[in-house]
Design a protein around this motif. Structure first.
Motif, PDB file in Angstrom:
ATOM      1  N   UNK A   1       0.832  -1.206   0.000  1.00 26.69           N
ATOM      2  CA  UNK A   1       0.000   0.000   0.000  1.00 26.69           C
ATOM      3  C   UNK A   1       0.866   1.255   0.000  1.00 26.69           C
ATOM      4  N   UNK A   2       1.929   1.239   0.809  1.00 23.83           N
ATOM      5  CA  UNK A   2       2.812   2.405   0.887  1.00 23.83           C
ATOM      6  C   UNK A   2       3.486   2.663  -0.456  1.00 23.83           C
ATOM      7  N   UNK A   3       3.884   1.587  -1.154  1.00 18.44           N
ATOM      8  CA  UNK A   3       4.490   1.747  -2.478  1.00 18.44           C
ATOM      9  C   UNK A   3       3.529   2.436  -3.446  1.00 18.44           C
ATOM     10  N   UNK A   4       2.261   2.001  -3.436  1.00 16.53           N
ATOM     11  CA  UNK A   4       1.260   2.622  -4.317  1.00 16.53           C
ATOM     12  C   UNK A   4       1.063   4.094  -3.945  1.00 16.53           C
ATOM     13  N   UNK A   5       0.914   4.359  -2.646  1.00 20.50           N
ATOM     14  CA  UNK A   5       0.701   5.737  -2.190  1.00 20.50           C
ATOM     15  C   UNK A   5       1.857   6.651  -2.584  1.00 20.50           C
ATOM     16  N   UNK A   6       3.081   6.145  -2.444  1.00 21.14           N
ATOM     17  CA  UNK A   6       4.231   6.997  -2.743  1.00 21.14           C
ATOM     18  C   UNK A   6       4.318   7.314  -4.227  1.00 21.14           C
ATOM     19  N   UNK A   7       3.926   6.376  -5.064  1.00 18.89           N
ATOM     20  CA  UNK A   7       3.886   6.661  -6.500  1.00 18.89           C
ATOM     21  C   UNK A   7       2.752   7.642  -6.811  1.00 18.89           C
ATOM     22  N   UNK A   8       1.590   7.363  -6.238  1.00 18.61           N
ATOM     23  CA  UNK A   8       0.413   8.201  -6.536  1.00 18.61           C
ATOM     24  C   UNK A   8       0.605   9.630  -6.049  1.00 18.61           C
ATOM     25  N   UNK A   9       1.184   9.769  -4.839  1.00 17.53           N
ATOM     26  CA  UNK A   9       1.363  11.100  -4.256  1.00 17.53           C
ATOM     27  C   UNK A   9       2.737  11.685  -4.552  1.00 17.53           C
ATOM     28  N   UNK A  10       3.448  11.098  -5.535  1.00 16.50           N
ATOM     29  CA  UNK A  10       4.745  11.617  -5.961  1.00 16.50           C
ATOM     30  C   UNK A  10       5.742  11.693  -4.801  1.00 16.50           C
TER      31      UNK A  10
END
Length: 1147
Positions: free
Chosen positions: A923-932
């Motif tokens: 989840x953190x990986x997705x969030x970091x990509x999504x939120x730059x």
């Protein structure tokens, strides 16, 4: 006899007026100039103002226009008008009017060699040199010449001449009553022996040009007849032209584009040819960062830096103008921060850039209907630009960033060239308080895409751009002597002005004139100064200023006496006008200013033309063009709270009156005027007028106008958050408004149609919107009865069959049920929630998954199962939702991150820590990509749960690193003094404390306290919380003396403010034991008195306080309130053996 001619050589009247009106204020204002002599026209003026102007205003208003009549002679004497140098104002007002209307009786008006009148000609001749040929004529004739005779047919015009018989009768009437002064108002010779012949000649020329006039009436019978004929003429003409098609609503995109373009054009060069002086070297440097074939090309973004007023915006505006001329195929998307309302946030910038780039790409590539980009923007559909604009406004900002990146890639791949320009980056207000991170700004520019940004020197953002983003830098320096000389000459030449050589040298030798803005303001004011004899003195006054702000102060001082010599400073009319504009949110229109300050046309015209170059016109709304001017107005006129409140109240009262004029009855097809929506709640918020604010926000027309607009919706939430109202109060207030609407609608329909009709369909959308507002404000319990009311209204509005076939009705029904189910889940009414969720699933299935294509309803049901403790059922649903989303969405879509986080959190709560870590990391990986890579609450939640997993697995090193990472991310995002940073320090400190690393915990707490104390007052709960944490850490270290001051201060405030229950029980026990061991009886007594007011008090605390009291002699023994007595202790702890035994012993 009258003529009803139409334009011939003058052109088509529809095109003339419509084009002229459309070029100003986006086609919203119809301005009509009325030329009526003073004497003998009092009755006509009364008929016009009291009867015919209101009628025209009503007709225009219904078609979406504002009717603005201009009569500079209204409210003043003839001497004031004709002898006070106002001819220049008259001609300039005629220039900006759409229609000219002339009236005449037998008075020709003052003319000839009158000294003051000739001074008026002197003033006007600078801009209108042709008036020198008519110095022996009256102001009335000059107006007739400028409004019509010099260019017949150029401007729609009509004339109305009164029958001589009427004037003759009035003369006899007044002479009979021995009123010679009144009789003279109707005599033709009162202004000189040649008056009659001059007036006849003027009338003859008008009659000869009648074929170029809307109408010429050469003998109306009386004032009532004349005013009526004027109305008929103007009304007929407007209906045939500009009112034939009601003014279309100007879309947000059109308004924004108009404002940016107008602002850009206003910042071009000086002089008749708008020459950009002293900037060639800067233009060349910009070109080197855009054009690959230019010598010295730099394939890097460019940051343009300079002090306020140094000409950064002018450089960009001139570059745009020049580049578009030579490279029209290039796409230029420019955003001038602060030039328009709603132009200062990241979202504002991104949406404008995205819309302009989309339009340019679509137009230049001429995509076919089948092209994927055409789905995004269809250049053949003029409304699609605004649809795109509105679609983007509703998007999550991170999605807009992705859309922009994708679009830039498409532009590059097509072989086109695009230039993105952001002017005045320093003026941006970050929506998420992360503007120094600039996460929204493209980091990688594809081939053919250039980025130009301007900003003031030495801001956090400029440091990031230069150091982290590797921007090239261009410094805009001061003007040299030669450039200043050229600018002085160009500006003065346009105004027909000259300065002595010594005066020019004085200006050039003033160091501050190296700043273009300072020099421009100084020269503009010199051009507006009317007295040649006092010019030297005035120049010295201006040059005494050592800053742009001081210069504006000198300019305002001069303007005060120019507008009204009888009053200066805070008492001046100018101060009232400027103060009202200053306290408003976005500025004020001319009509608003004149109504609020109650000033006549001639005074307003003088102010407007004096200040014109210092205003920026935002689609008919006047605001200050320079931040320095706004600051000067506040310092000069509104430097104390009382004065600011006075003017804010004046402006808010005007808009409140406008809202009252709308009425209470709600009409879903009519929006409250955007000016009321933009200004009134904001002004009431500034005034802290909470009761009036609540009435305003619960006016259903205003509420729906705000709620249907993305920015307005955000404003609504912010206003209610400021009011800090409880959910039941918000719900009650809105439901009372709805009840009132129901009664009003029943009454109106019965009175109109003599039948009773249900208002259900009219009110469905508004009641649902109220429910959504209440829920999103954090009040699910209070939302439930509102949503139930929506369902009841639907039963009245639609049949069961209609709910199955009417898409809009079915969508509203589904959304209402879904929101209701979530509200029941949030309030732990799980059975009802589950019943409604299953009903939603059935509706969705019936409509082919139309309402839930990403598993949202199943996700909400899974949340319900988790709350019920049905963890296996919840996990199965969460996994099914994840499967659906992975099949339909991009792998880094935010919803996939949410699904992973949900599963990880569920596993954490069921102590399956190792499995939870796997999902949470994904989840953190997705969030970091999504939120730059930017810190976000979603990231914080996932990281916090991850740290807790490691804690439970005794992997404290990993947990500690995560707490440190959360802290570092927060500092990077928000700076090291943000309250969120203090929160993360608190969490990190509590982790250290749990690891018995008390010194590190103390360091975290002390840093948090320092931040909280700079943000909040000393009695804020966060301040008190961290003080108790510091005290506890000291106590755990055995340093109770160090703990005492923190513990004592926090405890006293908590008790005094009724929040003692929030105090830490373990800390209270630790300090009590220390005080007992140290025999600090006063501290023991104070602590026990506090403790007995808390829910964590025990029976032993009552016993201890009583024992302390027994140690005091009877006369000095304190009298305890009931809640601190043993009798009260028995009511709280009736079965406590120690208490019962102690009381028995006392007996």
């Amino acid at each position: 006899m009258e003529n009803d001619g139409r334009f011939e050589s003058g052109g088509n009247p529809t095109e003339n007026v419509a084009r002229r009106i459309g070029a100003r204020s986006n086609g919203r204002i119809v301005r009509v100039y009325f030329s009526l002599p003073f004497r003998g026209m009092e009755s006509e003026r009364e008929e016009l103002t009291q009867k015919q102007w209101p009628r025209l205003a009503s007709i225009c208003s219904k078609a979406g226009f504002e009717f603005v009549p201009v009569d500079l002679r209204c409210g003043i004497t003839s001497e004031m008008f004709e002898n006070a140098g106002t001819l220049d104002l008259s001609l300039r007002e005629i220039d900006r009017s759409d229609i000219f209307v002339g009236f005449a009786g037998q008075q020709y008006s003052l003319h000839g060699e009158d000294k003051l009148l000739q001074k008026s000609f002197d003033s006007a001749s600078t801009q209108y040199p042709w008036v020198n040929e008519y110095r022996n004529r009256s102001v009335t004739e000059i107006e007739f010449l400028h409004g019509h005779l010099r260019n017949p047919g150029d401007k729609p015009a009509c004339f109305f001449f009164r029958d001589k018989e009427y004037d003759n009768k009035k003369v006899i009437e007044h002479e009979t009553s021995e009123s010679e002064t009144e009789a003279n108002n109707y005599k033709s010779v009162i202004d000189g022996q040649d008056s009659s012949s001059l007036l006849d000649d003027l009338k003859t020329r008008i009659l000869e040009s009648r074929d170029k006039c809307l109408k010429v009436v050469d003998s109306y019978s009386d004032p009532v007849d004349g005013a009526k004929r004027m109305f008929e003429t103007v009304e007929k003409y407007l209906r045939e032209t500009v009112l034939k098609t009601p003014a279309k609503d100007t879309t947000d995109h059109e308004k924004t584009s108009h404002l940016h373009n107008a602002y850009c054009n206003s910042r071009l060069g000086v002089g008749a040819n708008k020459e950009y002086i002293g900037g060639d070297k800067y233009l060349e440097e910009v070109e080197r960062h855009v054009l690959p074939d230019v010598e010295g090309y730099q394939n890097k973004p460019l940051l343009i830096l300079g002090n306020p007023g140094s000409g950064k915006t002018s450089l960009l505006a001139n570059w745009i103008h020049k580049h578009q001329k030579h490279y029209p195929e290039d796409i230029i998307a420019a955003h001038f921060v602060g030039c328009a309302p709603k132009s200062t946030s990241e979202q504002d910038v991104l949406i404008r850039l995205m819309t302009v780039l989309s339009l340019g790409f679509s137009e230049k590539s001429r995509l076919s209907k089948n092209d994927e980009m055409n789905n995004y923007y269809d250049s053949e559909n003029s409304s699609t630009a605004n649809n795109t604009y509105e679609k983007l406004r509703k998007m999550d900002i991170y999605k807009v960033v992705r859309e922009l990146q994708d679009l830039l890639k498409k532009i590059s791949e097509s072989g086109m060239r695009a230039v993105i320009i952001i002017d005045a980056l320093n003026k941006m207000e970050s929506m998420h308080k992360t503007n120094q991170e600039l996460y929204w700004l493209p980091t990688e520019l594809p081939m053919g895409v250039s980025l130009l940004i301007s900003s003031q020197n030495d801001t956090k953002s400029t440091k990031i751009l230069l150091e982290d983003r590797q921007f090239d830098k261009l410094d805009v320096g001061p003007l040299d002597v030669e450039d200043r000389e050229r600018i002085i000459k160009e500006i003065l030449d346009v105004r027909g002005k000259r300065l002595e050589v010594e005066q020019t040298e004085k200006i050039i030798n003033k160091p501050q004139t190296e700043n273009p803005l300072f020099l421009k303001i100084l020269l503009q004011d010199l051009c507006n100064f009317g007295s040649f004899e006092k010019l030297e003195e005035h120049l010295e006054s201006l040059l005494s200023a050592d800053s742009t702000k001081e210069l504006f102060n000198n300019v305002l001082e001069r303007m005060e006496s120019s507008v009204d010599p009888s009053s200066t400073g805070r008492e001046s009319i100018l101060s009232k006008v400027m103060s009202c504009i200053a306290v408003s949110r976005y500025g004020l229109s001319e009509k608003e200013i004149k109504s609020i300050v109650n000033i006549p046309d001639h005074i307003w015209s003088r102010i407007y033309f004096t200040m014109e170059e210092f205003f920026i016109d935002r689609v008919g709304i006047l605001a200050f063009a320079y931040d320095e001017l706004l600051a000067t107005v506040y310092d000069r006129y509104c430097d104390d709270e009382g004065t600011r409140v006075l003017y804010t109240r004046m402006v808010s009262s005007y808009f409140q009156g406008s809202l009252d004029g709308v009425g209470d009855t709600f009409n879903k097809d009519i929006k409250v005027v955007y000016r009321i929506v933009d200004e009134l709640p904001w002004l009431l918020n500034k005034l802290k007028d909470n009761e009036q604010m609540k009435k305003c926000l619960t006016h259903l027309g205003l509420f729906m106008s705000m709620f249907s607009d993305t920015d307005g919706k955000y404003d609504l939430y912010e206003y209610w958050n400021y009011l800090d109202s409880k959910g039941n109060e918000i719900s009650d207030l809105y439901m009372k408004s709805v009840d009132k609407q129901v009664a009003n609608m029943y009454t109106e329909w019965f009175e109109k149609y003599n039948e009773v009709k249900s208002p259900a369909k009219e009110l469905l959308a508004v009641v649902y919107a109220i429910g959504e507002l209440i829920y999103n404000s954090g009040h699910p319990r209070e939302c439930i009865p509102v949503l139930k009311r929506v369902l009841r209204l639907q039963k009245y509005a639609y049949t069961e069959e209609e709910l199955l076939v009417d898409t809009n009705a079915a969508t509203l029904n589904y959304n209402t049920l879904n929101k209701l189910a979530i509200s029941y889940s949030d309030t732990e009414n799980f059975d009802e929630s589950e019943r409604i969720f299953h009903k939603c699933l059935a509706i969705n299935k019936k409509f082919g998954d139309r309402f839930d294509d990403s598993g949202a309803i199943m996700n909400d049901l899974a949340v319900l199962y988790e709350r019920q403790g049905k963890h296996d059922d919840a996990k199965k649903l969460y996994e099914k939702v994840l499967e659906i989303r992975r099949a339909t969405l991009d792998e880094n879509h935010i919803l996939i991150g949410d699904s992973l986080n949900n599963i990880g959190t569920l596993l954490f709560h069921t102590t399956r820590f190792e499995e939870a870590i796997e999902y949470l990391n994904q989840a953190i990986e997705v969030y970091e990509v999504y939120y730059f890579g930017r810190f976000h609450p979603d990231v914080a939640e996932a990281l916090s749960n991850l740290a807790s997993c490691y804690m439970n697995l005794k992997q404290c090193d990993k947990a500690g690193k995560i707490y440190e990472r959360v802290h570092d991310l927060t500092v990077k995002a928000l700076g090291d003094q943000h309250p969120d940073v203090a929160e993360k320090l608190m969490n990190w400190g509590m982790f250290c404390q749990s690891q018995r690393n008390y010194l590190s915990a103390l360091d975290m707490y002390e840093r948090a306290l320092q931040i909280f104390k700079t943000v909040f007052n000393d009695e804020h709960m966060r301040v008190l919380c961290v003080m108790e944490n510091i005290a506890f850490a000291y106590a755990l270290l055995g340093r109770h003396d160090d703990a005492h001051p923190y513990f004592s201060e926090a405890g006293e405030i908590l008790q005094r403010t009724g929040r003692i229950d929030s105090s830490l029980p373990d800390l209270n026990n630790a300090m009590l034991n220390y005080y007992i061991d140290s025999r600090r009886y006063d501290d023991i007594r104070i602590l026990l008195e506090r403790t007995l007011d808390a829910k964590f008090a025990k029976a032993e605390h009552f016993i201890m306080l009583d024992k302390l009291d027994n140690m005091v002699v009877d006369d000095e023994r304190p009298k305890r309130r009931y809640e601190h007595t043993l009798d009260y202790a028995l009511t709280r702890f009736p079965n406590d053996e120690e208490l019962l035994e102690y009381i028995e012993e006392k007996k």
